[in-house]
Design a protein around this motif. Structure first.
Motif, short mmCIF file in Angstrom:
data_model
loop_
_atom_site.label_atom_id
_atom_site.label_comp_id
_atom_site.label_asym_id
_atom_site.label_seq_id
_atom_site.Cartn_x
_atom_site.Cartn_y
_atom_site.Cartn_z
N VAL A 193 -4.99 8.61 -7.50
CA VAL A 193 -4.58 7.88 -6.30
C VAL A 193 -3.06 7.69 -6.31
O VAL A 193 -2.40 7.92 -5.29
CB VAL A 193 -5.32 6.53 -6.19
N ASP A 194 -2.51 7.30 -7.45
CA ASP A 194 -1.05 7.11 -7.57
C ASP A 194 -0.31 8.41 -7.23
O ASP A 194 0.65 8.39 -6.46
CB ASP A 194 -0.72 6.65 -8.99
N ALA A 195 -0.75 9.52 -7.78
CA ALA A 195 -0.10 10.82 -7.53
C ALA A 195 -0.18 11.19 -6.05
O ALA A 195 0.81 11.64 -5.46
CB ALA A 195 -0.73 11.90 -8.39
N GLN A 196 -1.34 11.00 -5.43
CA GLN A 196 -1.49 11.34 -4.02
C GLN A 196 -0.62 10.46 -3.12
O GLN A 196 -0.06 10.94 -2.12
CB GLN A 196 -2.96 11.19 -3.58
N HIS A 247 2.24 9.13 -3.95
CA HIS A 247 3.61 9.64 -4.08
C HIS A 247 3.79 10.94 -3.29
O HIS A 247 4.82 11.13 -2.64
CB HIS A 247 3.97 9.86 -5.55
N GLU A 248 2.80 11.82 -3.32
CA GLU A 248 2.87 13.07 -2.56
C GLU A 248 3.00 12.81 -1.07
O GLU A 248 3.67 13.55 -0.35
CB GLU A 248 1.62 13.93 -2.82
N LYS A 249 2.37 11.74 -0.58
CA LYS A 249 2.44 11.40 0.85
C LYS A 249 3.70 10.62 1.20
O LYS A 249 3.89 10.23 2.34
CB LYS A 249 1.21 10.59 1.26
N GLY A 250 4.55 10.37 0.20
CA GLY A 250 5.82 9.70 0.46
C GLY A 250 5.79 8.19 0.34
O GLY A 250 6.75 7.52 0.69
N PHE A 251 4.70 7.63 -0.16
CA PHE A 251 4.61 6.18 -0.33
C PHE A 251 5.21 5.77 -1.68
O PHE A 251 5.16 6.53 -2.64
CB PHE A 251 3.15 5.72 -0.30
N VAL A 272 -6.46 8.52 0.86
CA VAL A 272 -6.31 9.43 -0.28
C VAL A 272 -7.63 9.42 -1.04
O VAL A 272 -8.37 8.44 -1.02
CB VAL A 272 -5.14 9.02 -1.21
N ILE A 273 -7.93 10.52 -1.70
CA ILE A 273 -9.18 10.64 -2.44
C ILE A 273 -9.18 9.64 -3.60
O ILE A 273 -8.24 9.60 -4.39
CB ILE A 273 -9.37 12.08 -2.96
#
Length: 186
Positions: free
Chosen positions: A40-43, A45-49, A93-94
């Motif tokens: 969840v953390d990685a996703q 960050h990928e989405k710009g959060f 996010v997944i």
């Protein structure tokens, strides 16, 4: 009688106030599926959060080896720093289950609490999570000479000592006990 100019001005002021509130960045806690915190953390960050997953090092023992690994400090939680209008998008996010809320409103986590966690972890101090207990909670002693006894938490003193009332014999007895020795019941 109210003029159209005043009504228009009033609407603009209320819209501007709503915009300024919705542009305030706040920390929120996202509850995740078990063992999905890092994903969840990685996703996020990928989405710009801006997301924060506090990790601490622990030694795990397997049958053939011991290994130092990083695991989430708070299992099942990832913190996200977003404006209110992006809360729903941050949940897309997944592995994200829901945003932690009280009374039907997402719970805002003060900046100083997130900064406190960051500071403690950056110092390399040994940290442990403990049950969140408050005055009036029913607690059970889980280690030490009073193990198995139940009582009511009467007072929280200093940050690591508690005074509890033991009620197993229907008498009030107070004893100071280390926070690591009690857990909340129920």
């Amino acid at each position: 009688m109210v003029s159209n100019t005043n009504m228009t001005l009033s609407k603009e002021v209320s819209i501007n106030c709503m915009d300024s509130i919705s542009d305030t960045l706040n920390w929120y806690a996202i509850y995740t599926r078990p063992r999905f915190e890092k994903k969840v953390d990685a996703q996020l960050h990928e989405k710009g959060f801006e997301a924060y997953l506090p990790l601490h090092k622990v030694i795990r023992q397997w049958s053939d080896r011991r290994k130092k690994i990083e695991e989430p400090l708070f299992r099942g939680y990832v913190f996200v720093h977003v404006v209110p209008r992006d809360r729903v998008r941050s949940l897309q996010v997944i592995g994200a289950v829901r945003m932690i809320s009280f009374g039907g409103k997402p719970s805002i986590i003060p900046d100083y609490q997130i900064e406190g966690i960051r500071r403690i972890l950056s110092e390399g101090l040994h940290v442990e999570t403990v049950d969140y207990v408050q005055k009036g909670d029913l607690v059970e002693v889980v280690q030490g000479p009073l193990m198995g006894m139940q009582g009511v938490l009467l007072e929280k003193r200093k940050n690591t000592r508690f005074v509890i009332s033991i009620d197993s014999i229907r008498q009030s007895i107070s004893v100071e006990i280390d926070v690591r020795d009690v857990k909340k019941i129920g």
